[in-house]
Motif scaffolding. Sequence first.
Motif, short mmCIF file in Angstrom:
data_model
loop_
_atom_site.label_atom_id
_atom_site.label_comp_id
_atom_site.label_asym_id
_atom_site.label_seq_id
_atom_site.Cartn_x
_atom_site.Cartn_y
_atom_site.Cartn_z
N ALA A 1 -31.19 -10.43 -0.53
CA ALA A 1 -30.92 -11.27 -0.21
C ALA A 1 -30.72 -13.11 -0.91
CB ALA A 1 -32.84 -12.03 0.27
N ILE A 2 -29.57 -13.60 -0.62
CA ILE A 2 -29.19 -14.33 -0.95
C ILE A 2 -29.72 -15.76 -0.67
CG2 ILE A 2 -26.94 -16.04 -2.42
CD1 ILE A 2 -26.10 -12.77 -3.55
N ILE A 3 -29.48 -17.33 -0.31
CA ILE A 3 -30.23 -18.50 -0.56
C ILE A 3 -29.42 -19.16 -1.33
CG2 ILE A 3 -31.72 -20.12 0.18
CD1 ILE A 3 -34.11 -18.22 0.08
N VAL A 4 -28.23 -19.71 -0.25
CA VAL A 4 -27.44 -20.32 -0.54
C VAL A 4 -27.18 -22.16 -0.12
CG1 VAL A 4 -25.49 -19.01 -1.45
CG2 VAL A 4 -25.68 -20.15 0.31
N ASP B 1 -23.51 -20.72 -6.27
CA ASP B 1 -22.55 -19.53 -6.44
C ASP B 1 -22.12 -18.90 -5.38
OD1 ASP B 1 -20.16 -18.10 -7.42
OD2 ASP B 1 -21.02 -17.68 -9.16
N THR B 2 -21.23 -19.75 -4.47
CA THR B 2 -20.79 -18.33 -2.69
C THR B 2 -20.28 -17.12 -3.34
OG1 THR B 2 -18.82 -19.97 -2.87
CG2 THR B 2 -21.35 -20.95 -1.50
N SER B 3 -19.77 -17.13 -4.44
CA SER B 3 -19.03 -15.98 -4.59
C SER B 3 -20.19 -15.02 -4.60
CB SER B 3 -18.20 -16.34 -5.94
OG SER B 3 -19.01 -16.06 -6.84
N VAL C 1 -27.77 -13.12 3.67
CA VAL C 1 -27.13 -15.01 3.17
C VAL C 1 -27.35 -16.00 3.65
CG1 VAL C 1 -25.03 -16.05 2.55
CG2 VAL C 1 -25.18 -13.77 2.27
N ILE C 2 -28.83 -16.50 3.63
CA ILE C 2 -29.52 -17.50 3.93
C ILE C 2 -28.92 -18.67 3.28
CG2 ILE C 2 -31.93 -18.72 4.38
CD1 ILE C 2 -32.54 -15.36 3.15
#
Lengths: 484, 235
Positions: free
Chosen positions: B42-45, B209-211, B219-220
């Motif tokens: 899980a990626i928190i951006v 880094d949205t990449s 993606v949160i």
Amino acid sequence: MFFRLGAVNAWRNLARSILAVVSMAVAAAFLTYTISLSRGYTHEAFSSFRQVLGGEIVVYAQKVQGEMPSGDSFWSFSRPTETPFTDLAVFHPEIFKQGYLDSSQSQTISPEHIKQLADESGVDGVSPVYRLPAFTMLSDQYRYQSDVRARDIQSELPINRPESLIYSGRWFVPEDEGQAVAVVSRLQELPPGVRSPEPGSQIILEFPSVKKDQFDQIYLDYSQPIHKKFSIIGNFVSPTREYSWQGDIDTQTEILYWWTNEIQIPYSTWLDIWREAAGELEYPVSQLILQSNDLTYLEDIVLNLVNNYPEYSFVSVPNQSTMAMERQLIEKFLAVPQSMVEASVQKVTQQGMAMDLRLPMMILVLLNAALLVAANMLIMINERKREMAILKSVGAKRIDITVMALTEALIIAIVGASIGFLFFRIPGALNQMTNSQGLITILQSVVVDLVQVLSATAAVSLLFGLIPAVKLAGMSVMNVLRSE
Amino acid sequence: MTMNDNNRPILETVNLNKAFYLGEAVYAVNNVNIQVMPGEIAIIVGPSGSGKSTLLSLLGGLDRPISGDILINDQSIVKLNEDQLALMRRKNIGYVFQFFNLIPHLSALENVELPMSIANMSRKEARERARYLLDEVGLTPRAHHRPDQLSGGEQQRVAIARSLANRPAVVLADEPTGNLDSRTRDMVIDLFCRFNKTENQTFVLITHDTSLTKYAHRVITMKDGKINTIEVQNP
């Protein structure tokens, strides 16, 4: 893990750790010095009693079995008449209650044991106590029971001669050997018309004959007394208590003196009388006085003797004097040298009192070292914040962080205390060796000192390190990581 | 890894709030509800100040919410005391920080051993696992080097190995590539993906880094302390 991290931290900040270690070493050295002094006695401690007795340790031939049911609540100097050669009275082990000797045991100390005792660890001299009861006749009508004791003028150490207690006249000189001269305690109360035996005067002593009965027991025969005329060359006094009461106008004070019915004469003079009174009979040595030059380890020496000769009783004179002082049987001024007592009497304008500063100094030095450890720990907190945060993030508890921080304080304390201890105690141990103390006695005292010093320094360091350690452990991980 | 029903979230927040009082209450985390399933990345951006780091510290039990709940393996952690939280972190959480946060006077191997030592694992077992993990991140030749003798990428790989030491339920990574060049960044992301695939390790990453979102299952996006969007995808 946390102990190791603490140790590594102490090593990592070597310069600061060394500073704290040196400070702790100084504190421990002072502590060692103080403990060493407080374990023993100063050179002139209770010198008046040691001078009257002639040494530091009294040895009785038999074991003291208990207390006489007399209910005495004062320091008694009376001597049991039924045991003229074996008494507890001059300096009995239980200072305010008389013990008694078990008559079923041997009543004499063998010459072999006297020799062995002379070779014991810390014993620098052995003087058998030679005494003989006698009546002192001060006038035709007045006589009192006294006790004639031989003094070894030649070999007694200067500290054991009661020269400073001489009230008038003088103490013996070597030329007095074989002469009919005596030093007596200054009498306090006498009937009207009876003169106290003062220097220049003469007294007549009436000695009994000493014989053996059919059971080979020595007894005193007063039917054929031996009369001897003695010249008094000195009076001695020994202050015991200062006694105060409210008089008509103001408070009255009187110093009470230790009065003893002992009459001191030179050893060779006493021997001549013994031969005349007892013929070829051997004197039954039942009491010894031991001399010891170094009072620092006197109690260890006495303990060693007690273990080696369980059949005898050993009495440490300074120890008994301390007990008497604690029970307010003698005044504190007796704990200091007589010269100091006299000086304090003469200097009437002196307002302050002589103080023993060892304990306050020890506390101050130790406190100073502990504060340095605490300061070191507070600086350490700033450096360890990130480390603490990392450890907490991987699951360390507060107690783990506290242990880590305290380990650092403890290592500094132990290393410093060990250095300080060795610095002071090795010369002390060498001094003990030169005073002919045995290896076991020395090791025992060194270990006891070491445990005391390490315990005290470790306890103080932990106490002062605790607050910084807890503060570190209580910091918020996120606050630390955000600020770093 | 802690066993978990794959249909149940391994990490979940329920109406989570965290406020800082600067004269008035400023909500860094505002009514956040997220779920992370076992084996997910899980990626928190979100932009700076959106509350990502605060949320991560709440998830790891390093900070306390003012309200709401956090469930790890269906167990609430918000009412645990300090020592219970420490035990929870030992078992369930691995951390990777932007600035690596290795203990400077310990070697790479010892840094990886550290969480296992704290968890009272035997020294032999801890050493074996630390060697295995360092091998996995390609640092066996550097095992006895201290952090100051390692490059930034190498330090981060040691930190990743450390985070996996106790086989945690979730590894939380706060800007793990934020301080790295692009080549090293790719190497670190590869490691996350590899451990995710080979050991089914769950990761929660925070990044600007949205990449990196292409590597995530979930993606949160956060903004002003709130959840803006949650996208579930196949990386």
